[in-house]
Design an enzyme around this catalytic site. Structure first.
Site, PDB file in Angstrom:
ATOM      1  CG  ASP A  69       2.870   4.219  -4.106  1.00  0.00           C
ATOM      2  OD1 ASP A  69       2.833   5.329  -3.554  1.00  0.00           O
ATOM      3  OD2 ASP A  69       2.111   3.288  -3.810  1.00  0.00           O
ATOM      4  CG  HIS A  90      -2.095   0.796   1.265  1.00  0.00           C
ATOM      5  ND1 HIS A  90      -2.476   1.592   0.225  1.00  0.00           N
ATOM      6  CD2 HIS A  90      -2.997   1.034   2.264  1.00  0.00           C
ATOM      7  CE1 HIS A  90      -3.555   2.280   0.560  1.00  0.00           C
ATOM      8  NE2 HIS A  90      -3.892   1.970   1.804  1.00  0.00           N
ATOM      9  CG  HIS A  99      -4.399   0.351  -8.398  1.00  0.00           C
ATOM     10  ND1 HIS A  99      -5.752   0.289  -8.166  1.00  0.00           N
ATOM     11  CD2 HIS A  99      -3.884   1.207  -7.484  1.00  0.00           C
ATOM     12  CE1 HIS A  99      -6.041   1.097  -7.155  1.00  0.00           C
ATOM     13  NE2 HIS A  99      -4.930   1.659  -6.725  1.00  0.00           N
TER      14      HIS A  99
HETATM   15  N1  CMC Z   1       4.936  -7.077 -10.136  1.00  0.00           N
HETATM   16  C1  CMC Z   1       4.845  -8.312 -10.680  1.00  0.00           C
HETATM   17  N2  CMC Z   1       3.712  -9.029 -10.737  1.00  0.00           N
HETATM   18  C2  CMC Z   1       2.610  -8.484 -10.235  1.00  0.00           C
HETATM   19  C3  CMC Z   1       2.609  -7.190  -9.641  1.00  0.00           C
HETATM   20  C4  CMC Z   1       3.829  -6.495  -9.619  1.00  0.00           C
HETATM   21  N3  CMC Z   1       3.901  -5.270  -9.078  1.00  0.00           N
HETATM   22  N4  CMC Z   1       1.362  -6.886  -9.199  1.00  0.00           N
HETATM   23  C5  CMC Z   1       0.608  -7.954  -9.499  1.00  0.00           C
HETATM   24  N5  CMC Z   1       1.366  -8.908 -10.127  1.00  0.00           N
HETATM   25  C6  CMC Z   1       0.893 -10.189 -10.673  1.00  0.00           C
HETATM   26  C7  CMC Z   1       0.626 -11.194  -9.563  1.00  0.00           C
HETATM   27  O1  CMC Z   1       1.781 -11.949  -9.288  1.00  0.00           O
HETATM   28  C8  CMC Z   1      -0.502 -11.990 -10.171  1.00  0.00           C
HETATM   29  O2  CMC Z   1       0.076 -12.850 -11.121  1.00  0.00           O
HETATM   30  P1  CMC Z   1      -0.538 -14.361 -11.329  1.00  0.00           P
HETATM   31  O3  CMC Z   1      -1.938 -14.129 -11.822  1.00  0.00           O
HETATM   32  O4  CMC Z   1       0.369 -15.004 -12.313  1.00  0.00           O
HETATM   33  O5  CMC Z   1      -0.521 -15.002  -9.959  1.00  0.00           O
HETATM   34  C9  CMC Z   1      -1.318 -10.948 -10.931  1.00  0.00           C
HETATM   35  O6  CMC Z   1      -0.371  -9.930 -11.287  1.00  0.00           O
HETATM   36  C10 CMC Z   1      -2.458 -10.345 -10.143  1.00  0.00           C
HETATM   37  O7  CMC Z   1      -1.916  -9.846  -8.925  1.00  0.00           O
HETATM   38  P2  CMC Z   1      -2.705  -9.718  -7.572  1.00  0.00           P
HETATM   39  O8  CMC Z   1      -1.732  -9.761  -6.453  1.00  0.00           O
HETATM   40  O9  CMC Z   1      -3.825 -10.729  -7.558  1.00  0.00           O
HETATM   41  O10 CMC Z   1      -3.353  -8.280  -7.729  1.00  0.00           O
HETATM   42  P3  CMC Z   1      -4.008  -7.436  -6.565  1.00  0.00           P
HETATM   43  O11 CMC Z   1      -5.091  -6.651  -7.184  1.00  0.00           O
HETATM   44  O12 CMC Z   1      -4.354  -8.308  -5.413  1.00  0.00           O
HETATM   45  O13 CMC Z   1      -2.796  -6.518  -6.081  1.00  0.00           O
HETATM   46  C11 CMC Z   1      -1.315  -4.750  -5.789  1.00  0.00           C
HETATM   47  C12 CMC Z   1      -2.689  -5.182  -6.337  1.00  0.00           C
HETATM   48  C13 CMC Z   1      -1.195  -3.233  -5.929  1.00  0.00           C
HETATM   49  C14 CMC Z   1      -1.197  -5.117  -4.314  1.00  0.00           C
HETATM   50  C15 CMC Z   1      -0.204  -5.443  -6.620  1.00  0.00           C
HETATM   51  O14 CMC Z   1      -0.300  -5.071  -7.971  1.00  0.00           O
HETATM   52  C16 CMC Z   1       1.177  -5.150  -6.063  1.00  0.00           C
HETATM   53  O15 CMC Z   1       1.640  -5.862  -5.162  1.00  0.00           O
HETATM   54  N6  CMC Z   1       1.900  -4.109  -6.616  1.00  0.00           N
HETATM   55  C17 CMC Z   1       3.201  -3.744  -6.079  1.00  0.00           C
HETATM   56  C18 CMC Z   1       3.027  -2.894  -4.829  1.00  0.00           C
HETATM   57  C19 CMC Z   1       2.530  -1.504  -5.151  1.00  0.00           C
HETATM   58  O16 CMC Z   1       3.034  -0.846  -6.038  1.00  0.00           O
HETATM   59  N7  CMC Z   1       1.546  -1.040  -4.371  1.00  0.00           N
HETATM   60  C20 CMC Z   1       0.983   0.292  -4.522  1.00  0.00           C
HETATM   61  C21 CMC Z   1      -0.429   0.249  -4.988  1.00  0.00           C
HETATM   62  S1  CMC Z   1      -1.045   1.865  -5.544  1.00  0.00           S
HETATM   63  C22 CMC Z   1      -1.018   2.909  -4.156  1.00  0.00           C
HETATM   64  C23 CMC Z   1      -1.750   2.408  -2.978  1.00  0.00           C
HETATM   65  O17 CMC Z   1      -2.939   2.117  -3.047  1.00  0.00           O
HETATM   66  O18 CMC Z   1      -1.131   2.329  -1.915  1.00  0.00           O
END
Ligand code: CMC
Length: 388
Positions: A323, A228, A267
């Site tokens: 971010d 986050h 996201h």
């Molecule tokens: N790098 C590589 N792979 C990723 C990433 C990433 N940053 N984000 C998601 N994936 C992959 C994940 O491994 C999964 O792949 P698979 O389907 O093969 O298992 C797929 O994409 C879907 O990911 P998810 O974890 O189910 O997606 P989510 O909606 O639960 O997570 C998130 C959203 C923001 C937590 C995630 O994209 C993430 O961890 N990003 C990196 C951390 C980040 O930048 N966070 C800031 C978010 S924006 C500001 C805020 O709200 O704080």
């Protein structure tokens, strides 16, 4: 599950009805109270946006002056908070300090417990928005062992924060207006984002009718996590670790193998692009014209370029989020890396408080209490210790 629906992480559950922030994740739209984020970033100021969120409409000149005056009258912090900050080790993470200070404010202002009284609520809002930047600056000055600069209420909200921190330790430090404006735009972009993890926490904890400081401290803790608001700090550490543009393809390969995430990408809601990231990218270049360019920018641009063409990221609809570039700007403004999540928390306070107010006044809201699907042991009898 009977009438219950199983929805881990509330991926498909609307927890509330809201009139505050509108997001269309497919089209990359973000609006506060109906105003597009692009227009607010270009024409408004953070304090005006905070007013818009809390009171529902843009203020006229008189109301804006009144609001600025309310906030600037609450920028000084209680001496107990000063002592609390000084009790931390010099290298304490600023988010730990913020969580503790906001929580401690509930003991300093016990009248805040009366959450049913609109005047009491309003006063805590002024206090929180006024004091959170001062806590940030105090924590920073304490960490570097320098005397504290008292708030200068003739300055704008963000210029005052830069002034109090005075990272250059200059005598008669004059805040560069270009940098204060850039920080203001970043604050506007971070002010609210509907039901994200920390906001849902604010509403959830607040639904027990606890005082707003306790809820806001919990929301801050949620924001601290690297998935986050902690992501801006994690992005900078990732860029430092990559170290050189030539290492980018190798790093991307490792991400694709599941050896870590590309921080600042992806996201839950935006599956096309994050409109905040677009604005921030532009601000980054403006800031680098006023400061020396950040050598990590080159790595970030290359990461973005490669990731946006790569099948792994395209298939999963992963784009730069708010971010990805914000940390580079904060670094150019002189903030230490550990302060980046704090710089997310300061403006988000307005969003948390607005959502908290809406939750309190919603007649359909009860104490938050999700259900579970129990998968544990069936009933069994206690076995005395000597028989186990
Ligand atoms: N790098 C590589 N792979 C990723 C990433 C990433 N940053 N984000 C998601 N994936 C992959 C994940 O491994 C999964 O792949 P698979 O389907 O093969 O298992 C797929 O994409 C879907 O990911 P998810 O974890 O189910 O997606 P989510 O909606 O639960 O997570 C998130 C959203 C923001 C937590 C995630 O994209 C993430 O961890 N990003 C990196 C951390 C980040 O930048 N966070 C800031 C978010 S924006 C500001 C805020 O709200 O704080």
């Amino acid at each position: 599950f009977g009438l219950m629906s199983y929805d881990p992480a509330y991926m498909n559950t609307a927890e509330c009805k809201s009139t505050i922030t509108y997001i269309d994740g497919d089209k990359g739209i973000l609006e506060y109270r109906g105003y597009p984020i692009e227009q607010l970033a270009e024409h408004s100021s953070y304090l005006e946006v905070a007013y818009l969120l809390i009171y529902g409409d843009l203020p006229n000149k008189e109301r804006l002056d009144w609001w600025r005056n309310r906030i600037s009258r609450h920028t000084f912090i209680h001496n107990n908070l000063v002592e609390l900050i000084q009790a931390f080790r010099y290298d304490a993470h600023p988010m730990g300090i913020l969580i503790s200070c906001v929580s401690a404010m509930s003991t300093l202002f016990p009248e805040a417990k009366d959450v049913d009284d609109p005047a009491v609520r309003e006063k805590q809002i002024w206090r929180i928005i006024g004091q959170v930047p001062t806590i940030a600056a105090y924590a920073y000055r304490n960490r570097i062992g320098r005397p504290f600069n008292q708030p200068d209420n003739s300055l704008s909200y963000t210029a005052n924060l830069l002034y109090m921190m005075d990272y250059m330790n200059q005598r008669d430090y004059q805040v560069n207006p270009v940098l204060a404006k850039a920080l203001d735009v970043l604050f506007i972009l971070h002010a609210d984002h509907e039901q994200n993890c920390s906001t849902a926490t604010m509403r959830g904890v607040g639904s027990s009718r606890v005082d707003p400081y306790s809820s806001l401290s919990a929301a801050t803790a949620a924001l601290y996590g690297p998935l986050h608001g902690g992501a801006n700090e994690a992005v900078l550490r990732m860029l430092q670790q990559i170290g050189n543009v030539k290492n980018v393809p190798d790093f991307i390969d490792r991400v694709k193998k599941g050896e870590g995430r590309l921080m600042g990408f992806g996201h839950r809601v935006y599956k096309n692009y994050d409109p905040r990231a677009k604005i921030i990218r532009k601000v980054a270049y403006e800031v680098f014209e006023a400061t020396a360019s950040n050598p990590l920018l080159e790595i970030a641009v290359e990461l973005e370029r490669i990731a946006l063409q790569d099948e792994y990221f395209i298939a999963r609809k992963l784009y730069p989020n708010v971010d990805f570039y914000s940390g580079l700007i904060y670094q150019a403004l002189g903030f230490p890396i550990e302060y980046f999540p704090f710089l997310f928390a300061i403006p988000r306070a307005a969003g948390w408080l607005t959502q908290w107010l809406e939750m309190l006044d919603d007649p359909e809201q009860k104490i938050m209490r999700p259900r579970q699907v129990y998968l544990g042991a069936a009933r069994r009898d206690y076995v005395p210790l000597e028989q186990r």
